[in-house]
Structure formats: C-alpha cells, structure tokens
Motif scaffolding. Sequence first.
Motif, PDB file in Angstrom:
ATOM      1  N   ALA A 177       0.841  -1.199   0.000  1.00  0.00           N
ATOM      2  CA  ALA A 177       0.000   0.000   0.000  1.00  0.00           C
ATOM      3  C   ALA A 177       0.877   1.251   0.000  1.00  0.00           C
ATOM      4  CB  ALA A 177      -0.945  -0.012   1.195  1.00  0.00           C
ATOM      5  N   ARG A 178       1.966   1.225   0.780  1.00  0.00           N
ATOM      6  CA  ARG A 178       2.900   2.360   0.814  1.00  0.00           C
ATOM      7  C   ARG A 178       3.504   2.597  -0.578  1.00  0.00           C
ATOM      8  NH1 ARG A 178       6.065   0.400   4.429  1.00  0.00           N
ATOM      9  NH2 ARG A 178       4.726   1.070   6.131  1.00  0.00           N
ATOM     10  N   VAL A 179       3.873   1.516  -1.260  1.00  0.00           N
ATOM     11  CA  VAL A 179       4.417   1.652  -2.620  1.00  0.00           C
ATOM     12  C   VAL A 179       3.386   2.332  -3.524  1.00  0.00           C
ATOM     13  CG1 VAL A 179       5.053   0.346  -4.696  1.00  0.00           C
ATOM     14  CG2 VAL A 179       6.101  -0.221  -2.499  1.00  0.00           C
ATOM     15  N   PHE A 180       2.139   1.876  -3.486  1.00  0.00           N
ATOM     16  CA  PHE A 180       1.106   2.476  -4.343  1.00  0.00           C
ATOM     17  C   PHE A 180       0.913   3.963  -4.031  1.00  0.00           C
ATOM     18  CE2 PHE A 180      -0.749  -1.887  -5.192  1.00  0.00           C
ATOM     19  CZ  PHE A 180      -0.526  -1.844  -6.555  1.00  0.00           C
ATOM     20  N   ARG A 181       1.069   4.344  -2.780  1.00  0.00           N
ATOM     21  CA  ARG A 181       0.845   5.748  -2.410  1.00  0.00           C
ATOM     22  C   ARG A 181       2.036   6.646  -2.703  1.00  0.00           C
ATOM     23  NH1 ARG A 181      -2.019   3.035   2.058  1.00  0.00           N
ATOM     24  NH2 ARG A 181      -4.236   3.357   1.586  1.00  0.00           N
ATOM     25  N   THR A 182       3.232   6.077  -2.895  1.00  0.00           N
ATOM     26  CA  THR A 182       4.426   6.927  -3.021  1.00  0.00           C
ATOM     27  C   THR A 182       5.070   6.938  -4.409  1.00  0.00           C
ATOM     28  OG1 THR A 182       5.824   5.124  -2.196  1.00  0.00           O
ATOM     29  CG2 THR A 182       5.009   6.702  -0.573  1.00  0.00           C
ATOM     30  N   MET A 183       4.634   6.081  -5.316  1.00  0.00           N
ATOM     31  CA  MET A 183       5.221   6.074  -6.666  1.00  0.00           C
ATOM     32  C   MET A 183       4.765   7.323  -7.435  1.00  0.00           C
ATOM     33  SD  MET A 183       7.279   3.570  -7.445  1.00  0.00           S
ATOM     34  CE  MET A 183       8.011   3.660  -5.820  1.00  0.00           C
ATOM     35  N   PRO A 184       5.550   7.724  -8.457  1.00  0.00           N
ATOM     36  CA  PRO A 184       5.128   8.843  -9.311  1.00  0.00           C
ATOM     37  C   PRO A 184       3.778   8.556  -9.960  1.00  0.00           C
ATOM     38  CG  PRO A 184       7.407   8.219  -9.765  1.00  0.00           C
ATOM     39  CD  PRO A 184       6.851   7.184  -8.831  1.00  0.00           C
ATOM     40  N   LYS A 185       3.113   9.602 -10.456  1.00  0.00           N
ATOM     41  CA  LYS A 185       1.779   9.470 -11.076  1.00  0.00           C
ATOM     42  C   LYS A 185       1.770   8.415 -12.160  1.00  0.00           C
ATOM     43  CE  LYS A 185      -0.039  13.979 -10.191  1.00  0.00           C
ATOM     44  NZ  LYS A 185      -1.157  14.795 -10.481  1.00  0.00           N
ATOM     45  N   GLY A 186       0.581   7.860 -12.387  1.00  0.00           N
ATOM     46  CA  GLY A 186       0.403   6.876 -13.450  1.00  0.00           C
ATOM     47  C   GLY A 186       0.195   5.482 -12.894  1.00  0.00           C
ATOM     48  N   PRO A 187      -0.105   4.536 -13.799  1.00  0.00           N
ATOM     49  CA  PRO A 187      -0.354   3.155 -13.378  1.00  0.00           C
ATOM     50  C   PRO A 187       0.876   2.533 -12.717  1.00  0.00           C
ATOM     51  CG  PRO A 187      -1.043   3.504 -15.655  1.00  0.00           C
ATOM     52  CD  PRO A 187      -0.273   4.715 -15.244  1.00  0.00           C
ATOM     53  N   VAL A 188       0.618   1.695 -11.710  1.00  0.00           N
ATOM     54  CA  VAL A 188       1.684   0.972 -11.011  1.00  0.00           C
ATOM     55  C   VAL A 188       1.273  -0.484 -10.894  1.00  0.00           C
ATOM     56  CG1 VAL A 188       2.905   0.669  -8.809  1.00  0.00           C
ATOM     57  CG2 VAL A 188       2.444   2.974  -9.669  1.00  0.00           C
ATOM     58  N   CYS A 189       2.182  -1.384 -11.240  1.00  0.00           N
ATOM     59  CA  CYS A 189       2.009  -2.812 -10.965  1.00  0.00           C
ATOM     60  C   CYS A 189       3.135  -3.244 -10.038  1.00  0.00           C
ATOM     61  CB  CYS A 189       2.053  -3.644 -12.244  1.00  0.00           C
ATOM     62  SG  CYS A 189       0.544  -3.557 -13.228  1.00  0.00           S
ATOM     63  N   ILE A 190       2.777  -4.082  -9.071  1.00  0.00           N
ATOM     64  CA  ILE A 190       3.747  -4.645  -8.136  1.00  0.00           C
ATOM     65  C   ILE A 190       3.781  -6.147  -8.359  1.00  0.00           C
ATOM     66  CG2 ILE A 190       4.322  -5.032  -5.709  1.00  0.00           C
ATOM     67  CD1 ILE A 190       2.744  -2.488  -5.025  1.00  0.00           C
ATOM     68  N   ILE A 191       4.996  -6.690  -8.447  1.00  0.00           N
ATOM     69  CA  ILE A 191       5.146  -8.138  -8.607  1.00  0.00           C
ATOM     70  C   ILE A 191       6.063  -8.689  -7.522  1.00  0.00           C
ATOM     71  CG2 ILE A 191       4.713  -8.175 -11.092  1.00  0.00           C
ATOM     72  CD1 ILE A 191       7.756  -8.443 -11.528  1.00  0.00           C
ATOM     73  N   GLY A 192       5.877  -9.970  -7.253  1.00  0.00           N
ATOM     74  CA  GLY A 192       6.820 -10.693  -6.420  1.00  0.00           C
ATOM     75  C   GLY A 192       8.005 -11.109  -7.262  1.00  0.00           C
ATOM     76  N   ALA A 193       9.082 -11.487  -6.596  1.00  0.00           N
ATOM     77  CA  ALA A 193      10.305 -11.838  -7.311  1.00  0.00           C
ATOM     78  C   ALA A 193      10.490 -13.344  -7.457  1.00  0.00           C
ATOM     79  CB  ALA A 193      11.511 -11.232  -6.579  1.00  0.00           C
ATOM     80  N   ASP A 194       9.546 -14.131  -6.945  1.00  0.00           N
ATOM     81  CA  ASP A 194       9.742 -15.591  -6.895  1.00  0.00           C
ATOM     82  C   ASP A 194       8.837 -16.345  -7.861  1.00  0.00           C
ATOM     83  OD1 ASP A 194       7.415 -14.996  -5.555  1.00  0.00           O
ATOM     84  OD2 ASP A 194       7.822 -16.298  -3.842  1.00  0.00           O
ATOM     85  N   ILE A 195       8.520 -15.707  -8.996  1.00  0.00           N
ATOM     86  CA  ILE A 195       7.635 -16.324  -9.978  1.00  0.00           C
ATOM     87  C   ILE A 195       8.385 -16.475 -11.305  1.00  0.00           C
ATOM     88  CG2 ILE A 195       5.424 -16.177 -11.178  1.00  0.00           C
ATOM     89  CD1 ILE A 195       5.929 -14.024  -8.177  1.00  0.00           C
ATOM     90  N   PRO A 196       8.900 -17.668 -11.588  1.00  0.00           N
ATOM     91  CA  PRO A 196       9.712 -17.844 -12.799  1.00  0.00           C
ATOM     92  C   PRO A 196       8.975 -17.564 -14.103  1.00  0.00           C
ATOM     93  CG  PRO A 196      10.109 -19.635 -11.263  1.00  0.00           C
ATOM     94  CD  PRO A 196       8.946 -18.852 -10.725  1.00  0.00           C
TER      95      PRO A 196
END
Length: 194
Positions: free
Chosen positions: A87-106
């Motif tokens: 939630a913090r990432v979504f609130r602090t990124m620059p304007k525009g669409p944001v996608c968050i991914i995990g790093a453990d998905i080959p």
Amino acid sequence: MKPTLVIMVKEPHPGRVKTRLGRDIGLTASAWWFRHQVAGLLRRIEDPRWETVLAVAPDVEGMTSRVWPEHLPRVPQGSGNLGDRMARVFRTMPKGPVCIIGADIPGITRARVGEAFKALGNHDAVFGPAPDGGYWLVGLKRQRPVPPRLFEGVRWSTDTALADSAATMKGLSIAHVATLQDVDTLADLKSLSR
C-alpha cells in the motif's frame, strides 16, 4: 506518463528469504535459488515501456546492496506486513499506473507484465492470480485515490489472499490476467521443471 513496475525483493540471506522452500532444500540453497531467480527475472522484464523500480528490504541494507543491479532505482519497503508495504508503494510512486510483482515467480515475462498494464486501460485494478489463492501481480491505475483501507485484514499466505485483497478495493473495476505459479516449496519447484 510511463507506468511503473515495482519488484518486491529481499536481500537473499539464508533464513530471511524463501524459508518454506528452505525447509525442503536447506536455507542456503533456497537463498541461492532466490538470488538467481531474481537476477533472471530482472534481465527478462526490464522494458522501455515502463519504469522498473526495486522495493527493497531490509530498508538500509537493501538501498546500498551490491546484489541488485545498480542502474535500477530503489525504494525501501518500510515496516509492516506485506499489505502495509505494498500500500505504501502504491501511495508513493510517481503518477500513473503501477504494478507490483513478487520476485519468486519464474513465469513472469515482459508479455505478462504488458498484459497487466494493458488491462489497466479499461479497469481500475488488476490481479495476476496464483494457483494457491494468492497472486503474483497487483496493479492500480491510480486515476482515483488509493483506497484508504487497501490490503487491511488480508490473510496473507492463505488461499483467500487474492479475494481478501480484492475486497479492500470496493468500487474499483478489477481485471485478472494469466495465472502463474510462485515457488514456496520443493513441490512447486518440481512442478515448474515438468
């Protein structure tokens, strides 16, 4: 404006990453797997269509780490559970669409990330489901304020994590993209190699 892809990463220390996998193959082996999985992921998904940012943990060590590529911008994940940090990432990124991914998905590729950003063209939010009831990707268009209770009360690491997360997005239209397998156990690793 360019969309932003955020990858949640932890320093690959034995006992601090992939501990469930570590119970099956050993903590050092699971940390090694995670480090190499992330390195391959970063090579596969960087793309001029989006900004790639690492959300690192622990905060201080992650910001100065030499494990991750120096050219990628980094932000500290901060405190709290996974939902608090995302939630913090979504609130602090620059304007525009944001996608968050995990790093453990080959299975994550540029095409899969592109599908998620495309889905945000017609929807407020997007999920990339995982077979276990969780998800490998969550995105918000962010043309409206981020929901104030985003990810509150989510039962993480359960088969209801995606449903619980979606329930915190009241009033938002939600799309789903491809289902991909994350790696939490030796059985997950074996199923990917088949």
